[in-house]
Design a protein around this motif. Structure first.
Motif, PDB file in Angstrom:
ATOM      1  N   GLY A 145       0.955  -1.338   0.102  1.00 39.62           N
ATOM      2  CA  GLY A 145      -0.178   0.189   0.176  1.00 39.62           C
ATOM      3  C   GLY A 145       0.844   1.130  -0.108  1.00 39.62           C
ATOM      4  N   SER A 146       0.274   2.097   0.804  1.00 40.35           N
ATOM      5  CA  SER A 146       1.165   3.661   1.022  1.00 40.35           C
ATOM      6  C   SER A 146       1.069   4.049   2.440  1.00 40.35           C
ATOM      7  N   ASP A 147       1.567   4.998   2.469  1.00 40.79           N
ATOM      8  CA  ASP A 147       1.698   5.946   3.746  1.00 40.79           C
ATOM      9  C   ASP A 147      -0.021   5.987   4.062  1.00 40.79           C
ATOM     10  N   LEU A 164     -13.762  -3.632   1.393  1.00 46.07           N
ATOM     11  CA  LEU A 164     -12.692  -2.847   1.933  1.00 46.07           C
ATOM     12  C   LEU A 164     -12.396  -1.658   0.831  1.00 46.07           C
ATOM     13  N   LEU A 165     -12.525  -2.019  -0.280  1.00 49.09           N
ATOM     14  CA  LEU A 165     -12.359  -0.700  -1.270  1.00 49.09           C
ATOM     15  C   LEU A 165     -13.055   0.511  -0.755  1.00 49.09           C
ATOM     16  N   LEU A 210      -5.563 -11.713  -1.498  1.00 50.96           N
ATOM     17  CA  LEU A 210      -6.372 -10.536  -0.808  1.00 50.96           C
ATOM     18  C   LEU A 210      -5.278  -9.481  -0.516  1.00 50.96           C
ATOM     19  N   GLY A 211      -4.483  -9.700   0.246  1.00 50.77           N
ATOM     20  CA  GLY A 211      -3.588  -8.880   0.709  1.00 50.77           C
ATOM     21  C   GLY A 211      -2.852  -8.184  -0.493  1.00 50.77           C
ATOM     22  N   GLY A 228      -2.981  -4.189  -1.558  1.00 50.14           N
ATOM     23  CA  GLY A 228      -1.716  -3.542  -1.505  1.00 50.14           C
ATOM     24  C   GLY A 228      -1.739  -2.837  -2.879  1.00 50.14           C
ATOM     25  N   GLU A 229      -1.982  -3.475  -4.052  1.00 52.70           N
ATOM     26  CA  GLU A 229      -1.868  -2.766  -5.321  1.00 52.70           C
ATOM     27  C   GLU A 229      -3.037  -1.638  -5.272  1.00 52.70           C
ATOM     28  N   SER A 230      -4.312  -1.991  -4.914  1.00 54.69           N
ATOM     29  CA  SER A 230      -5.178  -1.073  -4.979  1.00 54.69           C
ATOM     30  C   SER A 230      -5.073   0.235  -4.163  1.00 54.69           C
ATOM     31  N   PHE A 231      -4.352   0.117  -3.214  1.00 54.19           N
ATOM     32  CA  PHE A 231      -4.038   1.363  -2.223  1.00 54.19           C
ATOM     33  C   PHE A 231      -2.482   1.795  -2.263  1.00 54.19           C
ATOM     34  N   SER A 232      -1.938   1.462  -3.346  1.00 51.71           N
ATOM     35  CA  SER A 232      -0.306   1.922  -3.604  1.00 51.71           C
ATOM     36  C   SER A 232      -0.555   3.353  -4.106  1.00 51.71           C
TER      37      SER A 232
END
Length: 471
Positions: free
Chosen positions: A334-336, A439-440, A462-463, A467-471
């Motif tokens: 993901g990201s910060d 979760l999205l 799923l993780g 991670g990709e969706s919120f990167s």
């Protein structure tokens, strides 16, 4: 693998040699040994292992096309390659590993470390390998190659110049650790902990203790047992070490005296800081691998490495370079903005508890904790009780959103509801896709999200998606 003639290879595995045209009994082979025909290269040894869905015998031609010089088979196949016929190729693989390691040990300076425990084996193996690589040629398992196939394949990667072999010993059933460790007789045996992982398969915690202790019984006379001073069950293995004429080196954080210990532990989202003391010498360590529980894995690695002659500061310098112990093990994604911690390669009651506690520890004011939880496998009769405990712990730790995925994990959700999470804090989804869609829309800036389950539950995927969706 080291160079062996076809005759030596056949003798090592107690097989019948059938020569192909152009080969002689003195033909030398020495390439990679593997059960995957796609990995073969020049001089390779292909092990035609029957599997649940296919049969390695069907891929001998493919292995030859990729360079295999000999095939170990349970029945002769029509292929233009020398073959060694054995009753059981998995047993032959073990026999070959025993022979190769013995030859390298006799002719070189090979030292062997074996690692076992209910949790933390792969992380500790990776940390120790990173330390030892700075001293000389080191062979360690890829991923979690710790079973009856993976462990011998790792052993067979040693060369005449290998200085350290780090072997990870798992167990899918009784007797497996004794068999695998017995192939090499480690110089150093490391036992991390005895917990509920695989307890269902072993018949209870005491049976698990017996199985893990077999590593210490396999340590060479005059060798070393590296034991967790904070685990009362592991501590009983000191008596077994004495029977083996092996010395004991303790690691820990608790009140019991330890040769290698950690103090002043501080957990943050960027890792864990502590003061490490080994044999009276102290130094600070910033371990970037996420999670307080990995401090004990680092202590075990340091205890083994310093016993092998590596200075404490060298151990710390190398450990501080490690950012990720292994994919899907407390892996930051993901990201910060929305941080995903993907720890869904494996799960037991102990590792689930450690991961949840880490999630609760790293959150800062204004951030929210979200736990996405799946089933823990191989708990047998303890399964319902242990899943209930996880749901209870998540509530008591104050996890603000509990997302339970999969029918096998439903009891976590029910227990969370029973403990007071009835106002939307806990939700249940039968499938990963349903959980993902929820979760999205549910996750927001400042969320810290743990994804945790056993490998069989598949939440690691799923993780990755999150991670990709919120990167």
């Amino acid at each position: 693998m080291i160079d062996l003639t076809l005759t030596q290879l056949a003798r090592a595995v107690f097989g019948e040699l059938r020569l192909a045209a152009g080969d002689t009994p003195e033909t030398v082979v020495g390439g990679l040994v593997d059960t995957d025909s796609r990995l073969m290269g020049p001089g390779g040894v292909f092990v035609a292992k029957p599997g649940e869905t296919t049969d390695g015998h069907l891929f001998v031609d493919a292995a030859v096309a990729n360079g295999a010089a000999v095939a170990i088979v349970e029945r002769p196949v029509d292929a233009s390659v020398s073959q060694i016929v054995v009753p059981d190729v998995v047993a032959a693989l073990a026999d070959l590993a025993r022979e190769v390691v013995a030859r390298v040990r006799a002719d070189g300076d090979l030292r062997i470390v074996g690692i076992t425990g209910s949790n933390g084996k792969t992380t500790t193996k990776n940390l120790l390998a990173r330390i030892l690589e700075g001293e000389g040629e080191t062979v360690a398992p890829k991923a979690s190659f710790n079973n009856e196939v993976g462990a011998p394949l790792t052993m067979l990667r040693v060369t005449p110049t290998t200085q350290f072999l780090v072997s990870e010993f798992g167990a899918s059933g009784p007797g497996e650790i004794a068999r695998l460790a017995g192939l090499v007789g480690p110089d150093v045996g490391v036992v991390l902990m005895v917990g509920m992982a695989h307890a269902g398969g072993f018949g209870g915690i005491e049976s698990t203790l017996f199985e893990k202790s077999q590593l210490i019984r396999a340590v060479r006379p005059g060798g070393l047992a590296v034991l967790n001073a904070d685990d009362a069950r592991v501590a009983t293995m000191a008596a077994i070490a004495a029977e083996q004429d092996a010395s004991v080196r303790w690691f820990g954080r608790g009140p019991r005296a330890a040769d290698v210990r950690a103090d002043d532990v501080e957990v943050t989202a960027s890792g864990t800081r502590s003061i490490i003391t080994a044999d009276g010498v102290s130094a600070p360590l910033h371990l970037r691998v996420l999670g307080e529980h990995h401090v004990m894995n680092a202590l075990a690695a340091i205890a083994a490495a310093t016993a092998l002659g590596v200075p404490l500061q060298a151990c710390i310098d190398r450990l501080e370079q490690v950012e990720l112990a292994e994919r899907w093990r407390m892996q930051p994604l993901g990201s910060d903005r929305v941080r995903i911690i993907n720890d869904a390669y494996n799960a037991s009651p102990d590792s689930m508890s450690a991961a949840l506690r880490t999630l609760a520890q790293i959150v800062q004011p204004g951030e929210r904790t979200v736990a996405v939880l799946g089933a823990m496998s191989e708990l047998g009769e303890y399964s319902e009780e242990e899943h209930d405990r996880v749901g209870l712990l998540a509530v008591r730790l104050g996890i603000q959103r509990i997302v339970v995925v999969g029918p096998e994990a439903r009891r976590m959700f029910l227990e969370a509801i029973a403990q007071g999470s009835w106002d939307g804090e806990a939700v249940f989804f039968a499938t990963q896709d349903e959980a993902y869609e929820y979760l999205l829309t549910e996750l927001r800036d400042g969320d810290r999200v743990l994804v945790k389950s056993s490998n069989s539950a598949g939440l690691r995927h799923l993780g990755d998606r999150l991670g990709e969706s919120f990167s």
